[in-house]
Design an enzyme around this catalytic site. Structure first.
Site, PDB file in Angstrom:
ATOM      1  CG  HIS A  35      -1.759  -0.993   1.210  1.00  0.00           C
ATOM      2  ND1 HIS A  35      -2.382  -1.863   2.227  1.00  0.00           N
ATOM      3  CD2 HIS A  35      -2.704  -1.769   0.018  1.00  0.00           C
ATOM      4  CE1 HIS A  35      -3.396  -2.732   1.895  1.00  0.00           C
ATOM      5  NE2 HIS A  35      -3.317  -2.814   0.554  1.00  0.00           N
ATOM      6  CD  GLU A  73      -1.016   0.727   4.426  1.00  0.00           C
ATOM      7  OE1 GLU A  73      -2.177   0.723   4.330  1.00  0.00           O
ATOM      8  OE2 GLU A  73      -0.187  -0.082   4.530  1.00  0.00           O
ATOM      9  CG  HIS A  83       0.310  -3.713   5.673  1.00  0.00           C
ATOM     10  ND1 HIS A  83      -0.666  -3.285   4.782  1.00  0.00           N
ATOM     11  CD2 HIS A  83       0.652  -5.085   5.501  1.00  0.00           C
ATOM     12  CE1 HIS A  83      -0.714  -4.378   3.763  1.00  0.00           C
ATOM     13  NE2 HIS A  83       0.038  -5.413   4.339  1.00  0.00           N
ATOM     14  CD  GLU A  91      -1.844  -3.657   9.615  1.00  0.00           C
ATOM     15  OE1 GLU A  91      -1.941  -2.572   9.382  1.00  0.00           O
ATOM     16  OE2 GLU A  91      -2.235  -4.693   8.936  1.00  0.00           O
TER      17      GLU A  91
END
Ligand SMILES: [Zn+2]
Length: 603
Positions: free
Chosen positions: A320, A323, A416, A486
């Protein structure tokens, strides 16, 4: 007029765009990686600022004012009720030709493309916006009052959505004046901007005179649903913030999080490759070409002189593009794994690491938030990736499978950012094993890292995420330790960093503790593993199956009114707005000429 006169530009960062071979060669001398970036019809500024001051103290989050939503909505209503009194002057558009200055037409290649708007006098304090640089994504800026601007972001290419990441510059500032910016086409229903997060800024003059790098700034920050309807239902959201600048005629860059471009990665990999001390520790190889023809590389790290049998680990990041913290953590992991510490040596002697640092290069180059140039979220394509549409996923999956054939593949992790939760945590996969072995590695990480939050980890197998790397590879290849790592875009809500934004020190800490947890997890005595297994047993964590309502932040798709039709691939941006509500700024945006992907989605 003398375009070379610095005075004329009032601090405007002059944008030099090159398109001919001769000009490219010229720029290549200044920036060796420049021509490796392709995939956009916009010629790009050679550089955007990368200076982050490591000596800066931790930056506190702001404390949201109780009345901020009420005030923001009042301002919104005033803008609607008194629409006739607003200036509504388009002062920047990254695609449309400028009415102020025909030379700024970005379709005119091979020329110096001028800013969209050039102030004609020193008294003209109109801000001069720019986003035609790598990872930049401001589509249009509309001046609505002397010091207030509505901003519209480019959606991800071939989608009408995914506006959340932002990166643009503005120049011709006036010091100590309060400016207000409203980004009016955000997509997510909630944001950490309502929980203390501030945007990042960079001042050219601040960097030059005071050695200040990227810093957090802004006040009266609020994120709320506005009254512009989306085509397929639901509404857009506005991020509004006010800011005072320190200097007259400064150039300021504003971003959602620390930018990390493909150019930066290419420079970093080159440096790594050229470091003689790392020659026997790391190999750089080409994985594939992206849709736009950019080269996607991967690294193999290990002790190549030692014939000892090694376990396999695959780590990927930046599927992504918005990010960016994933890239910083990845870079710190590579630094650690190729470094001189005793622990790094142990890791290289016992493991072969295969690392794909940037899975969505085209998205990064073009300022996308989530998708690739086929207009799809690559982290939904892992079950059956298409070689042409999702080349980096296809080839990374091959790489993972090959690693599994060659050796004991013990860990896969995809890195991420998370836009809705605070802290740093992992998502894993709960299988049938009653001992819950998948909890072990995240718990070891918790023990090694002061900002890692085990309570935020989640091990559910959500139906809508079956195509993510985590679930697809876990299912197909039975890798117990199959995770996403994350990291909040904002900061922590516990411990010594509570109320502070994450910065590079934190990214470094998590990268290093992740590597140390690998040692803890696989050392022959299993001392720390036994300890956490006991903890799992004692605390009945075995039966824990927490449903985390907020966990859909970034690995998952969390847009309200997520209509699959909305994700179809229009051939141009169709930002639909309610013309009655916001005056001339809402005029339908002209088609942006784009580099078409070779095949459309679904073919
Ligand atoms: Zn993500």
């Amino acid at each position: 007029m003398d375009l070379n006169s610095d005075e004329f530009f009032f601090g405007i960062n002059k944008s030099l765009y090159f398109k001919t071979e001769e000009q490219k060669n010229e720029i290549k001398k200044m920036d060796p990686e420049y021509i490796t970036r392709t995939g956009t019809d916009f010629v790009l500024l050679p550089n955007s600022p990368e200076f982050i001051n490591h000596n800066e103290p931790f930056e506190p989050m702001y404390i949201p004012k109780q009345t901020i939503l009420e005030e923001s909505l009042r301002r919104e209503i005033e803008r609607i009720c008194f629409a006739d009194t607003l200036l509504n002057k388009v002062v920047f558009d990254c695609a449309d030709p400028s009415p102020f200055n025909k030379d700024s037409d970005p379709s005119v290649y091979g020329l110096e493309v001028l800013p969209y708007y050039i102030p004609q006098t020193k008294e003209d304090s109109t801000l001069v916006f720019e986003s035609r640089f790598e990872s930049g994504n401001l589509r249009r800026a509309i001046q609505i009052c002397d010091y207030e601007y509505n901003l519209i972001l480019k959606p991800d290419y071939y989608t009408t959505m995914n506006t959340q990441w932002f990166y643009f510059s503005l120049s011709n500032t006036r010091k100590d004046v309060e400016y207000r910016f409203n980004i009016i086409n955000m997509m997510k229903p909630d944001s950490l901007y309502n929980s203390g997060m501030k945007p990042l800024m960079y001042s050219d003059l601040g960097a030059k005179h005071k050695k200040i790098g990227w810093f957090r700034d802004g006040h009266e920050i609020c994120y709320y649903q506005n009254n512009m309807k989306r085509k397929n239902g639901g509404f857009y959201y506005t991020l509004t913030f006010a800011v005072k600048f320190q200097y007259d005629f400064d150039c300021i860059y504003i971003a959602h999080c620390y930018p990390y471009t493909y150019t930066h990665l290419c420079r970093y990999l080159k440096q790594l490759e050229c470091d003689p001390s790392k020659k026997n520790r790391v190999k750089r190889k080409q994985l594939c070409q992206t849709i736009a023809g950019n080269t996607c590389d991967f690294l193999i790290i290990g002790d190549f002189n030692n014939g000892k049998e090694k376990k396999g680990i695959v780590i990927t990041s930046r599927v992504h593009p918005g990010e960016t913290m994933a890239s910083y953590v990845m870079e710190y992991m590579i630094d650690f794994l190729t470094g001189n510490t005793h622990e790094a040596r142990i890791l290289r002697e016992n493991f072969i690491f295969k690392i794909v640092p940037m899975l969505n290069i085209d998205g990064v180059v073009n300022g996308n938030y989530r998708c690739n140039l086929a207009g799809v979220d690559l982290n939904r394509q892992w079950i059956d990736p298409n070689k042409k549409q999702h080349p980096t996923i296809y080839h990374t999956k091959q790489l993972v499978k090959k690693t599994k054939e060659e050796r004991d593949l013990v860990l896969f992790c995809d890195i991420h950012g998370h836009s809705r939760k605070k802290n740093i945590f992992m998502y894993g996969c709960q299988g049938k094993d009653p001992n819950r072995k998948e909890l072990v590695f995240p718990m070891l990480n918790r023990n090694n890292c002061s900002v890692f939050s085990f309570k935020d980890c989640c091990f559910l197998l959500q139906k809508d995420r079956e195509g993510s790397a985590r679930i697809a590879l876990w299912r197909e290849l039975s890798i117990i330790n199959c995770f996403t790592l994350e990291m909040s875009f904002c900061g922590a809500d516990f411990g010594k960093y509570e109320y502070f934004h994450f910065n590079l020190d934190i990214y470094k800490e998590i990268a290093q503790s992740f590597c140390l947890s690998i040692i803890d997890c696989y050392e022959p005595e299993q001392i720390k593993v036994k300890q956490v297994m006991e903890e799992i047993e004692q605390n009945s964590l075995k039966n824990q199956q927490k449903d985390d309502k907020n966990n859909s932040g970034d690995e998952g798709s969390d847009y309200s009114n997520d209509d699959p039709k909305d994700q179809a691939m229009p051939q141009q941006i169709q930002l639909q707005q309610n013309d009655q509500q916001l005056g001339s700024q809402t005029k339908k945006l002209k088609k942006i000429p784009l580099l078409p992907p070779k095949k459309k989605k679904g073919q």
